[in-house]
Motif scaffolding. Structure first.
Motif, PDB file in Angstrom:
ATOM      1  N   SER A 125       0.843  -1.196   0.000  1.00 36.30           N
ATOM      2  CA  SER A 125       0.000   0.000   0.000  1.00 36.30           C
ATOM      3  C   SER A 125       0.880   1.248   0.000  1.00 36.30           C
ATOM      4  N   HIS A 126       0.596   2.176  -0.910  1.00 33.13           N
ATOM      5  CA  HIS A 126       1.310   3.448  -0.980  1.00 33.13           C
ATOM      6  C   HIS A 126       0.668   4.500  -0.081  1.00 33.13           C
ATOM      7  N   THR A 127      -0.352   4.123   0.672  1.00 31.85           N
ATOM      8  CA  THR A 127      -0.978   5.049   1.608  1.00 31.85           C
ATOM      9  C   THR A 127      -0.897   4.481   3.021  1.00 31.85           C
ATOM     10  N   ALA A 128       0.234   3.875   3.314  1.00 34.58           N
ATOM     11  CA  ALA A 128       0.540   3.329   4.639  1.00 34.58           C
ATOM     12  C   ALA A 128       1.795   4.017   5.160  1.00 34.58           C
ATOM     13  N   PRO A 129       2.036   3.975   6.461  1.00 36.38           N
ATOM     14  CA  PRO A 129       3.191   4.681   7.026  1.00 36.38           C
ATOM     15  C   PRO A 129       4.527   4.155   6.523  1.00 36.38           C
ATOM     16  N   GLU A 130       5.477   5.030   6.432  1.00 36.26           N
ATOM     17  CA  GLU A 130       6.859   4.646   6.161  1.00 36.26           C
ATOM     18  C   GLU A 130       7.339   3.750   7.299  1.00 36.26           C
ATOM     19  N   ILE A 131       7.990   2.626   6.963  1.00 34.43           N
ATOM     20  CA  ILE A 131       8.456   1.701   8.005  1.00 34.43           C
ATOM     21  C   ILE A 131       9.965   1.446   7.887  1.00 34.43           C
ATOM     22  N   ARG A 132      10.649   2.290   7.119  1.00 37.45           N
ATOM     23  CA  ARG A 132      12.097   2.162   6.954  1.00 37.45           C
ATOM     24  C   ARG A 132      12.769   3.338   7.653  1.00 37.45           C
ATOM     25  N   PRO A 133      13.269   3.141   8.874  1.00 38.73           N
ATOM     26  CA  PRO A 133      13.811   4.264   9.659  1.00 38.73           C
ATOM     27  C   PRO A 133      14.965   4.996   8.998  1.00 38.73           C
ATOM     28  N   ASN A 134      15.675   4.349   8.081  1.00 45.03           N
ATOM     29  CA  ASN A 134      16.820   5.008   7.441  1.00 45.03           C
ATOM     30  C   ASN A 134      16.502   5.541   6.050  1.00 45.03           C
ATOM     31  N   SER A 135      15.228   5.601   5.695  1.00 45.80           N
ATOM     32  CA  SER A 135      14.844   6.074   4.365  1.00 45.80           C
ATOM     33  C   SER A 135      14.913   7.590   4.293  1.00 45.80           C
ATOM     34  N   SER A 136      14.873   8.106   3.067  1.00 47.13           N
ATOM     35  CA  SER A 136      14.866   9.564   2.898  1.00 47.13           C
ATOM     36  C   SER A 136      13.591  10.171   3.478  1.00 47.13           C
ATOM     37  N   GLN A 137      12.493   9.443   3.455  1.00 45.87           N
ATOM     38  CA  GLN A 137      11.248   9.963   4.029  1.00 45.87           C
ATOM     39  C   GLN A 137      11.381  10.166   5.534  1.00 45.87           C
ATOM     40  N   ALA A 138      12.041   9.221   6.186  1.00 44.53           N
ATOM     41  CA  ALA A 138      12.177   9.309   7.645  1.00 44.53           C
ATOM     42  C   ALA A 138      12.916  10.573   8.070  1.00 44.53           C
ATOM     43  N   ALA A 139      13.730  11.132   7.188  1.00 44.47           N
ATOM     44  CA  ALA A 139      14.526  12.314   7.527  1.00 44.47           C
ATOM     45  C   ALA A 139      13.687  13.571   7.672  1.00 44.47           C
ATOM     46  N   HIS A 140      12.410  13.533   7.265  1.00 42.30           N
ATOM     47  CA  HIS A 140      11.597  14.749   7.264  1.00 42.30           C
ATOM     48  C   HIS A 140      10.767  14.936   8.520  1.00 42.30           C
ATOM     49  N   ALA A 141      10.721  13.952   9.410  1.00 40.38           N
ATOM     50  CA  ALA A 141       9.960  14.122  10.649  1.00 40.38           C
ATOM     51  C   ALA A 141      10.643  15.147  11.531  1.00 40.38           C
ATOM     52  N   SER A 142       9.918  15.647  12.497  1.00 35.22           N
ATOM     53  CA  SER A 142      10.462  16.670  13.397  1.00 35.22           C
ATOM     54  C   SER A 142      11.816  16.227  13.944  1.00 35.22           C
ATOM     55  N   GLY A 143      12.816  17.094  13.782  1.00 31.17           N
ATOM     56  CA  GLY A 143      14.153  16.775  14.251  1.00 31.17           C
ATOM     57  C   GLY A 143      14.927  15.895  13.307  1.00 31.17           C
ATOM     58  N   GLY A 144      14.379  15.620  12.116  1.00 33.91           N
ATOM     59  CA  GLY A 144      15.037  14.750  11.159  1.00 33.91           C
ATOM     60  C   GLY A 144      16.199  15.418  10.464  1.00 33.91           C
ATOM     61  N   ALA A 156      10.693   5.343  13.461  1.00 32.04           N
ATOM     62  CA  ALA A 156      11.075   4.309  14.436  1.00 32.04           C
ATOM     63  C   ALA A 156       9.968   4.081  15.459  1.00 32.04           C
ATOM     64  N   ALA A 157       9.257   5.143  15.817  1.00 24.59           N
ATOM     65  CA  ALA A 157       8.166   5.005  16.784  1.00 24.59           C
ATOM     66  C   ALA A 157       7.006   4.211  16.188  1.00 24.59           C
ATOM     67  N   TYR A 158       6.712   4.466  14.905  1.00 28.93           N
ATOM     68  CA  TYR A 158       5.641   3.683  14.277  1.00 28.93           C
ATOM     69  C   TYR A 158       6.034   2.211  14.164  1.00 28.93           C
ATOM     70  N   VAL A 159       7.284   1.947  13.844  1.00 34.95           N
ATOM     71  CA  VAL A 159       7.750   0.556  13.757  1.00 34.95           C
ATOM     72  C   VAL A 159       7.524  -0.153  15.087  1.00 34.95           C
ATOM     73  N   GLU A 160       7.839   0.507  16.193  1.00 37.25           N
ATOM     74  CA  GLU A 160       7.627  -0.105  17.511  1.00 37.25           C
ATOM     75  C   GLU A 160       6.147  -0.331  17.781  1.00 37.25           C
ATOM     76  N   PHE A 161       5.335   0.648  17.421  1.00 29.77           N
ATOM     77  CA  PHE A 161       3.882   0.543  17.600  1.00 29.77           C
ATOM     78  C   PHE A 161       3.321  -0.638  16.809  1.00 29.77           C
ATOM     79  N   ALA A 162       3.686  -0.721  15.526  1.00 26.57           N
ATOM     80  CA  ALA A 162       3.169  -1.794  14.682  1.00 26.57           C
ATOM     81  C   ALA A 162       3.705  -3.152  15.119  1.00 26.57           C
ATOM     82  N   ALA A 163       4.984  -3.204  15.454  1.00 29.77           N
ATOM     83  CA  ALA A 163       5.591  -4.476  15.854  1.00 29.77           C
ATOM     84  C   ALA A 163       4.909  -5.059  17.084  1.00 29.77           C
TER      85      ALA A 163
END
Length: 521
Positions: A125-144, A156-163
């Motif tokens: 799904s292209h409308t699901a959260p990013e789950i790759r903490p080292n991706s370029s998308q992950a760099a855009h979150a607050s403090g990225g 990383a927080a979503y990965v923990e939540f989903a896991a």
């Protein structure tokens, strides 16, 4: 009963749909050990409760609400001698971080369950959260690292939540497993379409077949697989408990959307439950489909007109087609449900050769990364000088698009450096699960359909369920796609190329055949 059916064993009379007289099913057991075959199901809601970065594009997309829930569905099957747990996730892929976090949580949680036999795979799904903490998308979150600073849940927080939620669903499916039976069959539905076309110069292009270039069109590049592989499970009362649905198409009708969604699998689950039972578990699997899309390259106006006449959305139409194939298949296979079948699970880590980069690839990546860096810096300067721009809808799109493309080309340069240092490839985690006359075979990539069809043709199984994106891998293109070039078949898209794809196909077929040879021996 044919020879293959005799090898799997007897059948129990179990109806596949309403209107067929039900007979109580005998439970299934392993044909070699005599142990009962136990089946368990569970699901988890993995929808985030706060804004997240959505995966699947170069530019960032900050989620704007929830259109429909994201699910993770777990199916456990255990013969006493062997076992496997498949987990379908409404995500773009399965990062190593997500996979390992789930397996780590399962250690000690479920007695007798080997976490390494838990197979996570994505619907893409292209409308699901990013789950790759080292991706370029992950760099855009607050403090990225990018400095754009979007108010999003850290990856990383979503990965923990989903896991956490996925692990609980796996543990429940394992704990709840009970004696039952299964059936399998195949139908047809037009869902996936090849999304690459070839022009009059032999160039391949993904999408983009517009009126202005129609005269240059020569052919669709490759094959399409419209098969719908189905496995149904039943309890000892003969009631349908779950469905595995395998189609060669990623879930990306809404690939440009901003609302969290499971894409067409949401409507498909709803339609199957409406027809076959509200408590039905539905486990989707994406077969080899790296060059496939749920939309046709041409004839779009006619398809749109017919959907409007029927009063259906594109996702509703896909759900209807899949449900028709599944319902028709289930209505006949239930009367021949298996009560005796060998269950064997093999996991392998296959070393695949890298898609080697030449000097021209390095030079292009150097130039393109520099060009996009300049554009990214210019966009950041613009936002700094005019902070009011941050109040406009989509204010971050241009900057994050430049950052994503810059990172894409930088990844090529990183691969070039690793290649110079002697890195030869990457290890791919593969799983092959034989269940009677059928087999499941996974890979971590967006595997082009040429390789998928090759595996199916060479497999000794009556039905071969291929499962891609049981990992975080990117495109593995066919030789003809590389010749045509274009997105999906260029060095930046392919850490593993056609040579690696062929080795993967050969290794998969070898493992499948070994499971048949063991029983014959």
């Amino acid at each position: 009963m044919n020879k293959r059916a005799e090898q799997s064993g007897g059948y129990a009379a179990i109806p596949g749909s309403a209107g067929v007289e039900r007979e109580t099913a005998r439970f299934a057991y392993d044909a070699e050990t005599g142990s009962s075959l136990r089946i368990g199901w569970a699901e988890a809601d993995i929808t985030p409760s706060e804004p997240v970065l959505l995966a699947g594009q170069f530019h960032a997309r900050l989620s704007e609400g929830v259109a429909d829930p994201l699910q993770a569905t777990a199916w456990a099957i255990d013969s006493g001698a062997d076992h496997a747990v498949f987990v379908a996730c409404d995500t773009i892929s399965v990062s190593a971080e997500l996979r390992d976090a789930v397996r780590d949580r399962l250690r000690g949680q479920a007695a007798g369950l080997d976490p390494l036999r838990v197979i996570l795979h994505a619907t893409h799904s292209h409308t699901a959260p990013e789950i790759r903490p080292n991706s370029s998308q992950a760099a855009h979150a607050s403090g990225g690292a990018s400095g754009v600073g979007l108010d999003a849940m850290p990856v990383a927080a979503y990965v923990e939540f989903a896991a956490e939620r996925i692990a609980k669903a796996v543990a429940k499916a394992w704990t709840d497993r009970a004696e039952g039976a299964f059936a399998y069959g195949a139908g047809q539905a037009v869902v996936g379409r090849n999304r690459r076309w070839v022009n009059d110069r032999g160039q391949s292009i993904m999408y983009g077949l517009q009126p202005g270039v129609a005269d240059t069109f020569r052919q669709i590049e490759g094959y399409e697989d419209h098969s719908v592989n189905v496995l149904s499970t039943y309890n000892t009362e003969g009631e349908l408990s779950g469905i595995v649905v395998n189609v060669a198409c990623p879930a990306q009708v809404g690939e440009q959307g901003y609302a969290i969604s499971a894409d067409f699998w949401h409507e498909t689950r709803q339609e199957l439950r409406r027809r076959l039972g509200e408590r039905l578990f539905v486990l989707p699997q994406c077969s080899a489909a790296g060059d496939q899309s749920p939309r046709s390259l041409y004839g779009k106006e006619a398809e749109l007109r017919m959907r409007e006449l029927h009063g259906r959305t594109e996702r509703m139409e896909i759900a209807r087609r899949i449900a028709n194939a599944v319902e028709e298949t289930v209505s006949v296979i239930g009367a021949a449900a298996h009560t005796r079948a060998v269950l064997r699970h093999r996991a392998a880590f296959e070393e695949l050769p890298a898609n080697l980069l030449d000097e021209s690839a390095r030079l292009e990546a150097t130039n393109e990364s520099a060009r996009w860096r300049t554009e990214f810096d210019a966009e950041l300067d613009k936002l700094e000088q005019r902070p009011e721009l941050r109040e406009s809808p989509g204010w971050y799109r241009a900057a994050t698009n430049a950052y994503g493309r810059m990172s894409w080309h930088r990844d090529v340069l990183s691969r070039w450096e690793r290649q110079r240092e002697g890195a030869s490839g990457e290890k791919a985690e593969l799983h092959v699960v034989r269940l009677g006359d059928l087999v499941f075979a996974t890979n971590p990539y967006e595997l082009y359909i040429d390789f998928g069809s090759q595996i199916k043709v060479r497999s000794p199984a009556v039905q071969t369920f291929l499962v891609q994106l049981a990992g975080a891998g990117t495109y593995v293109p066919s030789p003809r796609s590389v010749l045509g070039g274009g997105y999906g078949a260029v060095p930046a898209s392919n850490p593993v190329g056609p040579e690696g794809g062929q080795k993967l196909a050969d290794a998969t077929v070898s493992i499948i055949r070994s499971l048949w040879e063991e029983q014959e021996g």
